[in-house]
Design an enzyme around this catalytic site. Structure first.
Site, PDB file in Angstrom:
ATOM      1  N   LYS A   1       0.853  -1.208   0.140  1.00  0.00           N
ATOM      2  CA  LYS A   1      -0.148   0.060   0.133  1.00  0.00           C
ATOM      3  C   LYS A   1       0.934   1.200   0.027  1.00  0.00           C
ATOM      4  CE  LYS A   1      -1.847   3.007   2.754  1.00  0.00           C
ATOM      5  NZ  LYS A   1      -2.115   4.075   1.580  1.00  0.00           N
TER       6      LYS A   1
ATOM      7  N   GLU B   1       8.597  17.010  14.930  1.00  0.00           N
ATOM      8  CA  GLU B   1       9.013  16.726  13.675  1.00  0.00           C
ATOM      9  C   GLU B   1       8.265  17.742  13.036  1.00  0.00           C
ATOM     10  OE1 GLU B   1       8.130  13.212  11.506  1.00  0.00           O
ATOM     11  OE2 GLU B   1      10.128  13.090  10.655  1.00  0.00           O
TER      12      GLU B   1
ATOM     13  N   GLU C   1       9.544   2.381  10.903  1.00  0.00           N
ATOM     14  CA  GLU C   1      10.295   3.436  10.550  1.00  0.00           C
ATOM     15  C   GLU C   1       9.616   4.677  10.890  1.00  0.00           C
ATOM     16  OE1 GLU C   1      13.518   3.513  10.864  1.00  0.00           O
ATOM     17  OE2 GLU C   1      13.986   1.164  10.822  1.00  0.00           O
TER      18      GLU C   1
ATOM     19  N   CYS D   1      13.179  11.889   6.777  1.00  0.00           N
ATOM     20  CA  CYS D   1      13.349  11.727   8.057  1.00  0.00           C
ATOM     21  C   CYS D   1      14.633  11.830   8.805  1.00  0.00           C
ATOM     22  CB  CYS D   1      12.984   9.840   8.242  1.00  0.00           C
ATOM     23  SG  CYS D   1      13.661   9.068   7.021  1.00  0.00           S
TER      24      CYS D   1
HETATM   25  P1  NAD Z   1       1.802   8.867   7.491  1.00  0.00           P
HETATM   26  O1  NAD Z   1       1.936   8.108   8.811  1.00  0.00           O
HETATM   27  O2  NAD Z   1       0.633   9.765   7.529  1.00  0.00           O
HETATM   28  O3  NAD Z   1       1.272   7.613   6.367  1.00  0.00           O
HETATM   29  C1  NAD Z   1       2.343   6.698   6.029  1.00  0.00           C
HETATM   30  C2  NAD Z   1       1.637   5.466   5.616  1.00  0.00           C
HETATM   31  O4  NAD Z   1       0.570   5.017   6.324  1.00  0.00           O
HETATM   32  C3  NAD Z   1       0.590   6.024   4.332  1.00  0.00           C
HETATM   33  O5  NAD Z   1       0.793   4.897   3.227  1.00  0.00           O
HETATM   34  C4  NAD Z   1      -0.741   6.211   4.831  1.00  0.00           C
HETATM   35  O6  NAD Z   1      -1.676   5.880   4.173  1.00  0.00           O
HETATM   36  C5  NAD Z   1      -0.754   5.088   5.902  1.00  0.00           C
HETATM   37  N1  NAD Z   1      -1.973   4.976   6.871  1.00  0.00           N
HETATM   38  C6  NAD Z   1      -2.325   6.241   7.466  1.00  0.00           C
HETATM   39  N2  NAD Z   1      -3.277   5.897   8.204  1.00  0.00           N
HETATM   40  C7  NAD Z   1      -3.397   4.432   8.284  1.00  0.00           C
HETATM   41  C8  NAD Z   1      -4.110   3.453   9.148  1.00  0.00           C
HETATM   42  N3  NAD Z   1      -5.092   3.873   9.925  1.00  0.00           N
HETATM   43  N4  NAD Z   1      -3.787   2.449   8.977  1.00  0.00           N
HETATM   44  C9  NAD Z   1      -2.838   1.819   8.140  1.00  0.00           C
HETATM   45  N5  NAD Z   1      -2.089   2.687   7.470  1.00  0.00           N
HETATM   46  C10 NAD Z   1      -2.144   4.032   7.551  1.00  0.00           C
HETATM   47  O7  NAD Z   1       3.226   9.301   7.248  1.00  0.00           O
HETATM   48  P2  NAD Z   1       3.684  10.283   5.695  1.00  0.00           P
HETATM   49  O8  NAD Z   1       3.139  11.597   5.930  1.00  0.00           O
HETATM   50  O9  NAD Z   1       3.227   9.455   4.681  1.00  0.00           O
HETATM   51  O10 NAD Z   1       5.195  10.406   5.921  1.00  0.00           O
HETATM   52  C11 NAD Z   1       5.979  11.153   6.694  1.00  0.00           C
HETATM   53  C12 NAD Z   1       6.506  10.653   8.241  1.00  0.00           C
HETATM   54  O11 NAD Z   1       7.068   9.593   7.493  1.00  0.00           O
HETATM   55  C13 NAD Z   1       7.382  11.599   8.670  1.00  0.00           C
HETATM   56  O12 NAD Z   1       7.108  11.415  10.002  1.00  0.00           O
HETATM   57  C14 NAD Z   1       8.734  10.857   8.137  1.00  0.00           C
HETATM   58  O13 NAD Z   1      10.004  11.040   9.346  1.00  0.00           O
HETATM   59  C15 NAD Z   1       8.262   9.488   8.245  1.00  0.00           C
HETATM   60  N6  NAD Z   1       9.717   8.713   7.421  1.00  0.00           N
HETATM   61  C16 NAD Z   1      10.491   8.148   8.202  1.00  0.00           C
HETATM   62  C17 NAD Z   1      11.315   7.442   7.745  1.00  0.00           C
HETATM   63  C18 NAD Z   1      12.334   6.353   8.380  1.00  0.00           C
HETATM   64  O14 NAD Z   1      12.956   5.311   7.767  1.00  0.00           O
HETATM   65  N7  NAD Z   1      12.323   6.563   9.596  1.00  0.00           N
HETATM   66  C19 NAD Z   1      11.629   7.469   6.169  1.00  0.00           C
HETATM   67  C20 NAD Z   1      10.541   8.247   5.633  1.00  0.00           C
HETATM   68  C21 NAD Z   1       9.671   8.916   6.254  1.00  0.00           C
END
Ligand code: NAD
Length: 476
Positions: free
Chosen positions: A170, A378, A245, A279
């Site tokens: 997804k 963040e 992550e 991130c």
């Molecule tokens: P997000 O948590 O909003 O979404 C991440 C994923 O989760 C998306 O595919 C989203 O559709 C899904 N999601 C949302 N609600 C859900 C639910 N109820 N059940 C299951 N899945 C659900 O994050 P984002 O805005 O897409 O990404 C930004 C974040 O990602 C930042 O916090 C960033 O630091 C982090 N990030 C971390 C790393 C790492 O390796 N540590 C790498 C890249 C990004």
């Protein structure tokens, strides 16, 4: 409309969502089918059905698929880079670099497919043999964020397939294009039906269905801490394996004895490139007294001069923020930082360009303290704050004063301080005299504390998550 992939078939749905270019909101890249609960359950059922045969497939087949897909990605990196820049807003050279990394990751795991090994030991009981082998976990759910639209899916899908798991993938809502292209490439490279399934759609529907389904054996998630905690809580009743992550508030320490040019470059690149939407971005700049004013003056000058513009314009150094919601979040944090006493030394304003996009001049905020919100939460945008400290010990304490622990950096010419920081930093990844965002694809990636949960991604260490260990005893 670009369809879903379920059980080896491209499946359209009645509802589609447009993929909007953040550099030019009048530009629609394409429309993508949206999976609902029924499509997601069908994808999981297909992955369950395909798991036994794929789990017993030979390493040659897995190698050949990953190798062919990796080669195609590398051959098409210019075109796929354009797609990535258009849907996520990274400038084209960064986007091509990310595609390149995805290709290299697939080639790395093509090789790993041929290098799977176990252990044979003598038993403590005479005459008995002991074998330790790795087996696939089963069905792996992959939930990805928007900020690395092809690299992160690649570094999750490649090891999952390499170690014999089937996948329900997804992607994030904002970046279906690269996800679709990657799955199309793997599908044409010969992935058998049901082994790799693509379900584009909203997190609370598609993602939640994956979390609630008892047939998903493991979930690898990258995204925000809030969603990560939800993944963990929903997975506990199923006792499934998870790998999370999440966010970061990564410190870059600059000591008095640092090379000023090296430190300014590390801060500029680490905090602002890729629009700060990494991130690993160095969003907290922790600077000792003796170099503080020179460092801030030099950095502020370069931040003000950064050329923000359309991701496809070769003059641009910084692309747009990914969407209106993230832009508002960035502006809100700049406002809060100023309200709490921070001084905006450069940028921080929305800017207009020829096309209608989400452009923000990167912001440098000085005179901040560790307890201010700008240093605790963040932002996930081109916003960095400076914390002035007395000496190395205070810098180390400030660096570790965070609920996050993804990456940390130090700029110094002292071996003593560099060595001490590498040892005492509470982060999963440490950089010395380097921008904090550039990481290799063949070594472990991940953090500590609130940034990560579970075993590491990438490199040989990926085997920890994507396999389960079996110990077998044989009597003659
Ligand atoms: P997000 O948590 O909003 O979404 C991440 C994923 O989760 C998306 O595919 C989203 O559709 C899904 N999601 C949302 N609600 C859900 C639910 N109820 N059940 C299951 N899945 C659900 O994050 P984002 O805005 O897409 O990404 C930004 C974040 O990602 C930042 O916090 C960033 O630091 C982090 N990030 C971390 C790393 C790492 O390796 N540590 C790498 C890249 C990004």
């Amino acid at each position: 409309m670009k369809p879903l992939l379920i059980n080896g078939e491209w499946v359209t749905t009645s509802h589609g969502v447009e993929n909007i270019n953040p550099s030019d909101t009048s530009d629609v890249e394409n429309t993508y089918a949206q999976a609902g609960i029924a499509e997601t359950e069908a994808a999981i059922a297909a992955a369950i059905q395909a798991a036994p045969a794929w789990g017993l497939s030979g390493p040659q087949q897995r190698h050949d698929i990953l190798h062919a897909a990796g080669c195609e990605i590398l051959a098409r990196k210019q075109e796929l880079g354009m797609l990535l820049a258009r849907e996520e807003g990274k400038i084209l050279p960064e986007a091509i670099g990310e595609v390149n990394r995805a290709g290299q990751t697939l080639l790395f795991f093509a090789g790993e497919a041929l290098r799977q090994q176990g252990d044979i030991l003598a038993s403590v009981r005479p005459g008995i043999g002991v074998e330790v082998t790795r087996e696939p976990v089963g069905v792996v759910g992959i939930i990805a964020p928007w900020n690395f639209p092809i690299a992160i899916p690649a570094w999750k899908i490649a090891p999952a397939l390499c170690f014999g798991n089937t996948v329900v993938f997804k992607p994030a809502e904002l970046v279906p294009g690269c996800a679709w292209a990657l799955v199309d490439i793997l599908h044409r490279a010969g992935v058998p039906p049901g082994v790799l399934n693509l379900v584009t759609g909203p997190g609370p529907v598609v993602g939640q269905t994956m979390l609630d389904h008892p047939g998903v054996d493991a979930i690898t998630f990258t995204g925000s801490q809030t969603t990560g905690e939800r993944v963990a809580a929903a997975s506990l009743p199923h006792l499934r394996k998870i790998q999370l992550e999440m966010g970061g508030k990564n410190p870059l320490v600059v000591l008095d004895d640092a090379d000023l040019d090296v430190a300014v470059h590390a801060a500029l690149d680490g905090a602002f490139f890729s629009t700060g939407q990494r991130c690993t971005a160095s969003s907290r700049l922790i600077v000792t007294e003796g170099i503080h004013d020179r460092f801030v003056a030099a950095l502020a000058e370069q931040v003000s001069a950064l050329r923000v513009g359309n991701a496809l314009d070769e003059r641009s150094q910084i692309g747009p923020v990914v969407d209106a919601k993230q832009l508002q979040q960035d502006l809100d944090y700049i406002h809060v930082a100023r309200q709490q006493g921070g001084v905006l030394r450069a940028g921080g304003e929305r800017v207009q360009r020829q096309t209608d996009g989400f452009y923000l001049q990167p912001a440098l905020i000085t005179e901040t303290h560790s307890d201010m919100r700008i240093n605790r939460e963040e932002v996930f945008g081109p916003v960095a704050s400076v914390i002035r400290v007395a000496d190395y010990d205070a810098a180390l304490a400030a660096a570790n004063d965070s609920v996050f622990g993804l990456s940390a950096g130090i700029c110094t010419s002292s071996l003593k301080y560099a060595s001490d920081f590498k040892r005492k930093s509470q982060a999963g990844m440490v950089m010395v005299n380097l921008p904090m965002a550039g990481v290799d694809y063949h070594v472990p990636f991940g953090g500590r504390k609130g940034s990560s949960y579970g075993s590491r991604e990438q490199g040989r260490y990926a085997a920890e998550f994507y396999t389960t260990v079996k110990t077998a005893y044989t009597a003659p």
